[in-house]
Write an enzyme that holds these catalytic residues in place. Structure first.
Site, PDB file in Angstrom:
ATOM      1  CG  HIS A 153       4.891 -14.114  58.649  1.00 18.84           C
ATOM      2  ND1 HIS A 153       4.536 -12.970  59.442  1.00 18.84           N
ATOM      3  CD2 HIS A 153       4.495 -13.823  57.565  1.00 18.84           C
ATOM      4  CE1 HIS A 153       3.589 -12.259  58.660  1.00 18.84           C
ATOM      5  NE2 HIS A 153       3.673 -12.733  57.412  1.00 18.84           N
ATOM      6  CE1 TYR A 211       0.119 -20.572  52.892  1.00 17.97           C
ATOM      7  CE2 TYR A 211      -1.860 -19.503  53.281  1.00 17.97           C
ATOM      8  CZ  TYR A 211      -0.744 -19.582  52.680  1.00 17.97           C
ATOM      9  OH  TYR A 211      -0.315 -18.573  51.989  1.00 17.97           O
ATOM     10  CG  ASP A 223      33.155  -4.326  69.257  1.00 20.39           C
ATOM     11  OD1 ASP A 223      32.556  -3.139  69.493  1.00 20.39           O
ATOM     12  OD2 ASP A 223      34.065  -4.848  69.407  1.00 20.39           O
ATOM     13  CD  GLU A 232       1.097 -12.242  49.442  1.00 20.70           C
ATOM     14  OE1 GLU A 232       1.321 -13.154  50.045  1.00 20.70           O
ATOM     15  OE2 GLU A 232       1.456 -10.837  49.473  1.00 20.70           O
ATOM     16  CG  ASP A 251       6.577 -10.376  48.297  1.00 17.72           C
ATOM     17  OD1 ASP A 251       6.669 -11.489  48.823  1.00 17.72           O
ATOM     18  OD2 ASP A 251       5.524  -9.868  49.110  1.00 17.72           O
ATOM     19  CG  ASP A 296       6.983 -15.095  50.388  1.00 19.03           C
ATOM     20  OD1 ASP A 296       7.528 -14.433  49.996  1.00 19.03           O
ATOM     21  OD2 ASP A 296       5.957 -14.751  51.024  1.00 19.03           O
ATOM     22  NE  ARG A 346       2.878 -16.544  50.603  1.00 19.35           N
ATOM     23  CZ  ARG A 346       3.096 -17.177  51.649  1.00 19.35           C
ATOM     24  NH1 ARG A 346       2.032 -17.861  52.302  1.00 19.35           N
ATOM     25  NH2 ARG A 346       4.341 -16.946  52.081  1.00 19.35           N
ATOM     26  CG  HIS A 361       3.758  -6.173  53.953  1.00 20.29           C
ATOM     27  ND1 HIS A 361       3.593  -6.649  55.116  1.00 20.29           N
ATOM     28  CD2 HIS A 361       3.889  -7.090  53.129  1.00 20.29           C
ATOM     29  CE1 HIS A 361       3.444  -7.934  54.977  1.00 20.29           C
ATOM     30  NE2 HIS A 361       3.620  -8.092  53.597  1.00 20.29           N
ATOM     31  CD  GLU A 401       3.973 -12.494  47.476  1.00 23.60           C
ATOM     32  OE1 GLU A 401       4.719 -13.406  48.119  1.00 23.60           O
ATOM     33  OE2 GLU A 401       3.593 -11.539  47.961  1.00 23.60           O
ATOM     34  CG  HIS A 414      -2.645 -14.680  53.455  1.00 23.91           C
ATOM     35  ND1 HIS A 414      -2.930 -14.153  52.285  1.00 23.91           N
ATOM     36  CD2 HIS A 414      -2.084 -15.762  53.451  1.00 23.91           C
ATOM     37  CE1 HIS A 414      -2.345 -15.313  51.442  1.00 23.91           C
ATOM     38  NE2 HIS A 414      -1.933 -16.281  52.285  1.00 23.91           N
ATOM     39  CG  HIS A 466       1.576  -6.865  50.561  1.00 18.99           C
ATOM     40  ND1 HIS A 466       2.787  -6.503  50.049  1.00 18.99           N
ATOM     41  CD2 HIS A 466       1.440  -8.413  50.597  1.00 18.99           C
ATOM     42  CE1 HIS A 466       3.483  -7.413  49.887  1.00 18.99           C
ATOM     43  NE2 HIS A 466       3.207  -8.419  50.128  1.00 18.99           N
TER      44      HIS A 466
HETATM   45  N1  GLY Z   1       6.926 -12.119  51.941  1.00 17.84           N
HETATM   46  C1  GLY Z   1       5.865 -11.216  52.717  1.00 17.84           C
HETATM   47  C2  GLY Z   1       4.387 -11.579  51.792  1.00 17.84           C
HETATM   48  O1  GLY Z   1       4.450 -11.941  51.046  1.00 17.84           O
HETATM   49  O2  GLY Z   1       3.683 -10.545  52.495  1.00 17.84           O
HETATM   50 MN    MN Z   2       5.726 -12.999  49.796  1.00 16.80          MN
HETATM   51 MN    MN Z   3       3.711 -10.550  49.603  1.00 17.77          MN
END
Ligand code: GLY
Ligand code: MN
Ligand code: MN
Length: 437
Positions: free
Chosen positions: A242, A387, A38, A383, A270, A259, A405, A360, A407, A349, A353
Site C-alpha cells: 500500500h 514482490y 475550514d 491481481e 482497480d 495501481d 503485480r 473492496h 490487475e 495477498h 476482491h
Molecule cells: N488498489 C487496491 C487493491 O488492489 O486491492
Molecule cells: Mn489495485
Molecule cells: Mn484490487
C-alpha cells in the site's frame, strides 16, 4: 450532479421485498471529513445511501417503510439556506428531495430526533447497516427508548434491530446491466490513464509526476476521484503493497508498479500495471513478470460459473510457486511450499476482491462456511503479484527490488467472464511496444 441512469426506486422496492413484514429501513449519509481548518475532504456519499437514493448531500437520512401506504420513502435533509449555499454550494432542500429524488415526504434533518420516534412507532423491526457512519445505532436506540417510554399511553415500540448488511450487500454484489455499463466506462478511462502513463514515464521523473498523468486522465474524462489512493512505486517501493507516498525518483533500470483506477459515477475500477521506467524489461524483470502474467492468465481461465472463488486463488499460488521454484527463489517441492505457506514471502495477498461502488466491495466470500460459487453479475479483480523486497534474506541480489503485480477487473457471465478493463497493454511485448510508440 444527480445520476439519472440508475433506477433507485426499483432498488428500494427490491430491498423492501427482502425484509420482514412491518419493518423500517434507516440509512445515514457519510460524514463530512475535515482536512484542515475550514477545509474539508471532497465529499463522497455513503455507498449504501447513494445506491438506494441517488442523493448526494451530507447530513441526510433515509427512512423506508414498505408497509406505510403513504410516505413509504422519507428523506431527512438540510434546509435551504441562502447564505450557506452562497458559501458552500447548492442544497436541494426538502422540496428538491421530493421533486428530484422521489421522496414521498421530506423533513429537515434538524427535526430528525423529534420526528423519528413518531415515524417508527408501530414498526416491528428496524433494519440498519452495522457499519453505518456517525453512531446511527446510538440514535436508533434513543428513538426506540422514547417510544418505549410511551408504552403505557399505547405506543408500540419496535422489537428487533436487524442488520441490513447481508440483504443490501447481496444486491450490490450482483451488478445490473446499467452498473456494468458504468463500470466499463470506468475501465475505459482507467485504460486511457495507464497508456498515457506508459508513454510519459522516463528515468528521472518522480513518482508523483507519473501519478499526475493518471489524475489528469481521470478528471478530464469526468471521473473526479481515483477510486483509492494511487500507488506509484518505483523499484523496491513496488514491493510495499500500500505504498502511497509516491515521492521517489524513478530510476533507469527499475520497474514501476502503478495501481490506479478511477471512480466514475460512484463505481470503481482497480487496475495495476508494472512497466520498465526506461521502456525495456531486463532479463530478471522479464522472468518475474512472465510468472505473474501466467498466474493472471491461468486464474482468469477458472472464472466459470459454479467454480468456487478459492479455486481461482489457489491456482495463482500454484503458478507462482512453480515459477519461483524454477528460478531457484523457492526450494523444495511445490506441495511442501504451498502447505507451509513459505511462498507468502513473495506473494502475500489474495488473488482479488469484489469490485463495485467500493473498491473492496461488499458481499461475502463464503456461504455457510464454504467459499462461494461464481455467479453471473459478480465483478472482481484478478491481481496476482510477486514482490522481492531488497531486505529479504537468502535471495540472490539480482532479484532484489523487483515487484510486479498485474490487475484487471472482470465480470462473471453466463459463459465465462468478460474483462472490464480491456485494451491496457499487459504482455511484455505489448508494454514495450506502447512505450516506444
Ligand atoms: N488498489 C487496491 C487493491 O488492489 O486491492
Ligand atoms: Mn489495485
Ligand atoms: Mn484490487
Amino acid at each position: 450532479m444527480q445520476n439519472t441512469q440508475f433506477n433507485f426506486k426499483e432498488r428500494r422496492s427490491e430491498l423492501s421485498q427482502k425484509i420482514e413484514e412491518d419493518s423500517a429501513i434507516i440509512v445515514y449519509s457519510a460524514p463530512v471529513k475535515t482536512r484542515i481548518s475550514d477545509t474539508d475532504y471532497l465529499y463522497r456519499q455513503d455507498s449504501n445511501f447513494y445506491y438506494l437514493s441517488g442523493y448526494e448531500e451530507p447530513e441526510s437520512m433515509l427512512l423506508i417503510r414498505p408497509n406505510a401506504q403513504e410516505n413509504n420513502f422519507i428523506i431527512f435533509c438540510r434546509d435551504r439556506d441562502a447564505l450557506r449555499e452562497q458559501w458552500d454550494g447548492f442544497r436541494s432542500g426538502q422540496e428538491g428531495a421530493v421533486e428530484k429524488y422521489g421522496a414521498n415526504q421530506a423533513y429537515s434533518i434538524s427535526d430528525v430526533d423529534k420526528l423519528m420516534p413518531e415515524l417508527l412507532e408501530g414498526v416491528k423491526n428496524i433494519y440498519f447497516s452495522m457499519s453505518s457512519p456517525c453512531g446511527l445505532d446510538h440514535k436508533i436506540n434513543n428513538w426506540v427508548d422514547q417510544i418505549r417510554s410511551n408504552t403505557r399511553a399505547g405506543a408500540e415500540a419496535p422489537q428487533n434491530l436487524l442488520s441490513l448488511d447481508t440483504l443490501l450487500h447481496e444486491m450490490r454484489l450482483i451488478k445490473s446491466d446499467k452498473e456494468i455499463e458504468v463500470m466499463k466506462r470506468a475501465g475505459e478511462i482507467t485504460a486511457e490513464a495507464h497508456i498515457r502513463a506508459m508513454q510519459a514515464v522516463k528515468p528521472g521523473m518522480y513518482e508523483y509526476q507519473l501519478e499526475a498523468e493518471y489524475l489528469y486522465a481521470f478528471n478530464k474524462n469526468g471521473a473526479r476521484s481515483p477510486a483509492y489512493n494511487s500507488i506509484v512505486g518505483g523499484g523496491n517501493n513496488a514491493c510495499i503493497l500500500h505504498y502511497v507516498e509516491n515521492n521517489s525518483e524513478l530510476l533507469d533500470g527499475d520497474l514501476v508498479l502503478v495501481d490506479a483506477g478511477c471512480e466514475y459515477q460512484y463505481y470503481a475500477s482497480d487496475v495495476t500495471r508494472t512497466f520498465p521506467v526506461n521502456g525495456v524489461f531486463s532479463q530478471e524483470q522479464k522472468e518475474i513478470y512472465s510468472i505473474v502474467q501466467e498466474a493472471h492468465t491461468q486464474s482468469m481461465d477458472l472464472l466459470q460459473l459454479g467454480n468456487k472463488w478459492n479455486l481461482v486463488h489457489e491456482k495463482s499460488i500454484e503458478v507462482i510457486v512453480e515459477g519461483l521454484i524454477s528460478l531457484g527463489l523457492l526450494k523444495g517441492s511445490k506441495e511442501e511450499i504451498i502447505e507451509s505457506g513459505e511462498y507468502s514471502r513473495f506473494y502475500m495477498h489474495r488473488i482479488g476482491h469484489w469490485l463495485g461502488m467500493d473498491v473492496h466491495d461488499v458481499g461475502s466470500y463464503k456461504k455457510d462456511g464454504d467459499w462461494r460459487e461464481l455467479e453471473p453479475g459478480m465483478v472482481m479483480t484478478i491481481e496476482p503479484g510477486i514482490y522481492i523486497l531488497d531486505s529479504l534474506d537468502g535471495v540472490d541480489e539480482k532479484w532484489k527490488g523487483i515487484g510486479v503485480r498485474i490487475e484487471d477487473d472482470v465480470l462473471v457471465t453466463n459463459d465465462g467472464y468478460e474483462v472490464l478493463t480491456p485494451g491496457i497493454p499487459r504482455t511484455i511485448e505489448e508494454i514495450e511496444s506502447v512505450m516506444q510508440s
